[in-house]
Write a protein that holds these residues in place. Structure first.
Motif, PDB file in Angstrom:
ATOM      1  N   HIS A   6       1.652   3.495  -8.476  1.00 43.35           N
ATOM      2  CA  HIS A   6       2.570   4.448  -7.732  1.00 43.35           C
ATOM      3  C   HIS A   6       3.868   4.687  -8.627  1.00 43.35           C
ATOM      4  O   HIS A   6       4.700   5.646  -8.603  1.00 43.35           O
ATOM      5  CB  HIS A   6       2.993   3.499  -6.647  1.00 43.35           C
ATOM      6  N   ASP A   9       0.769  -1.261  -0.117  1.00 46.39           N
ATOM      7  CA  ASP A   9      -0.046   0.101   0.112  1.00 46.39           C
ATOM      8  C   ASP A   9       0.943   1.215   0.030  1.00 46.39           C
ATOM      9  O   ASP A   9       1.379   1.857   1.137  1.00 46.39           O
ATOM     10  CB  ASP A   9      -0.902  -0.067   1.226  1.00 46.39           C
ATOM     11  N   PRO A  10       1.213   1.802  -1.235  1.00 46.99           N
ATOM     12  CA  PRO A  10       1.955   2.970  -1.376  1.00 46.99           C
ATOM     13  C   PRO A  10       1.538   4.058  -0.335  1.00 46.99           C
ATOM     14  O   PRO A  10       2.345   5.133  -0.105  1.00 46.99           O
ATOM     15  CB  PRO A  10       2.214   3.381  -2.736  1.00 46.99           C
ATOM     16  N   GLU A  11       0.115   4.249   0.045  1.00 49.16           N
ATOM     17  CA  GLU A  11      -0.328   5.217   0.835  1.00 49.16           C
ATOM     18  C   GLU A  11       0.292   4.947   2.286  1.00 49.16           C
ATOM     19  O   GLU A  11      -0.100   6.063   3.156  1.00 49.16           O
ATOM     20  CB  GLU A  11      -1.918   5.392   0.672  1.00 49.16           C
ATOM     21  N   HIS A  12       0.636   3.907   2.537  1.00 49.22           N
ATOM     22  CA  HIS A  12       0.746   3.653   3.959  1.00 49.22           C
ATOM     23  C   HIS A  12       2.204   3.071   4.186  1.00 49.22           C
ATOM     24  O   HIS A  12       2.111   1.726   4.491  1.00 49.22           O
ATOM     25  CB  HIS A  12      -0.297   2.851   4.736  1.00 49.22           C
ATOM     26  N   ARG A  59      -2.244  -1.051  -8.005  1.00 41.33           N
ATOM     27  CA  ARG A  59      -1.964   0.186  -6.929  1.00 41.33           C
ATOM     28  C   ARG A  59      -0.377   0.291  -7.093  1.00 41.33           C
ATOM     29  O   ARG A  59       0.121   1.587  -7.030  1.00 41.33           O
ATOM     30  CB  ARG A  59      -2.215  -0.240  -5.574  1.00 41.33           C
ATOM     31  N   SER A  72       3.373   7.242 -10.893  1.00 43.99           N
ATOM     32  CA  SER A  72       3.535   8.544 -10.501  1.00 43.99           C
ATOM     33  C   SER A  72       4.942   9.094  -9.982  1.00 43.99           C
ATOM     34  O   SER A  72       5.135  10.244  -9.618  1.00 43.99           O
ATOM     35  CB  SER A  72       2.678   8.590  -8.998  1.00 43.99           C
TER      36      SER A  72
END
Length: 314
Positions: free
Chosen positions: A268, A221-224, A264, A271
């Motif tokens: 990433h 999970d690149p967000e966490h 996901r 991005s």
């Protein structure tokens, strides 16, 4: 007007597309080898200039040196340089013939008593080297150096006496891994994806996938990212993602991740393209020149990965 010797190129990709921005970055910063590789992979360039550029790094002993891998400086041949050269040749479908026969003779000459490769041969001593690369007089066998080379040679149906013991080393090491780190796992995948015994490779890959998930060696999970530890000795923030293990959908390691996790991670990766058009390096930067040389390599790899998964790049 004089002939440039370059292959005819297709129309320039749309301005501001990932490929266009990366192309500008490559022409601005890359070595000749990476310029030729970029042209081959994305601009219909011939493989011949890639081979010519690669020859500048080849030594009389059949190995490669001259900072082909930027973190090892100096002229001497090294297993890591030579493995990189084989990856280049494989990527342009030229991993065969007398050139590879000479490479195998070099690999034989620097192999350890159990027939595998050290990451760094002690001949490197005296030349500038990244501080995180140890140089010892009696270097151990390393899956990191051996696995990708053995996998490439098997994939290209190269047979040489050196391969037999090196293959046995890879099987033994991969099947006995209990604790590991991302780069070693990636080397294991490079071996397993091309190992001749497919049922055995699939079983070993399944076990490694469980190890990766149990030890949180892939940032899912690149967000966490705080939920995923960085391996000891790695740079702060040097996480590895599903796309680092499964560079193509055909890799055995693709089965380790759900479709959602893979998508996901690819989001990433896309991005991470920077304002100058290149992708960043995540490992420790110890000299400005080495970082500059490495970024075009990472950029080409990122574009090839995104394209392999059907992502639009230009």
């Amino acid at each position: 007007m004089a002939e440039s010797g370059a292959s005819p190129l297709p129309p320039t990709p749309p301005a501001h597309s990932p490929l266009f921005r990366a192309e500008q970055f490559v022409w601005l910063t890359a070595r000749v080898l990476e310029q030729r590789l970029f042209a081959h992979h994305f601009l219909n360039g011939s493989p011949d200039p890639v081979e010519t550029a690669l020859d500048a790094y080849r030594n009389e002993d059949g190995g490669y040196g001259h900072a082909l891998e930027p973190d090892l400086r100096g002229p001497v041949s090294q297993p890591l340089h030579t493995g990189h050269a084989l990856r280049v040749l494989d990527s342009i479908a030229r991993c065969a013939g007398q050139r590879v026969e000479r490479v195998c003779r070099y690999l034989t000459s620097v192999s350890t008593p159990d027939g595998a490769l050290p990451s760094v041969h002690p001949a490197q001593r005296g030349y500038p080297t990244a501080p995180f690369v140890p140089i010892v007089d009696d270097p151990p066998s390393e899956l990191l150096a051996t696995g990708p080379v053995v996998g490439l040679l098997h994939r290209n149906e190269v047979w040489h006496a050196w391969l037999f013991r090196a293959t046995d080393f890879c099987w033994h090491t991969v099947e006995s891994l209990k604790q590991s780190h991302p780069y070693e796992i990636e080397a294991a995948v490079a071996f397993l994806d091309s190992a001749p015994d497919r049922p055995r490779a699939e079983a070993a890959a399944d076990r490694l996938g469980r190890l990766v998930r149990e030890n949180r060696l892939a940032a899912l999970d690149p967000e966490h990212l705080d939920a995923f530890p960085v391996a000891p000795g790695y740079a702060p923030g040097e996480h590895h993602f599903p796309y680092d293990y499964a560079r193509t959908p055909n890799s055995l390691s693709r089965a380790w991740f759900t479709d959602e996790e893979m998508e996901r991670s690819l989001d990433h990766l896309a991005s991470r393209q920077q304002e100058d058009g290149g992708w960043p390096i995540t490992w420790r930067q110890w000299a400005p020149g080495t970082a500059l040389e490495a970024r075009p390599m990472v950029t080409i790899e990122a574009l090839r990965t995104l394209r392999a998964y059907g992502r639009t790049i230009g």
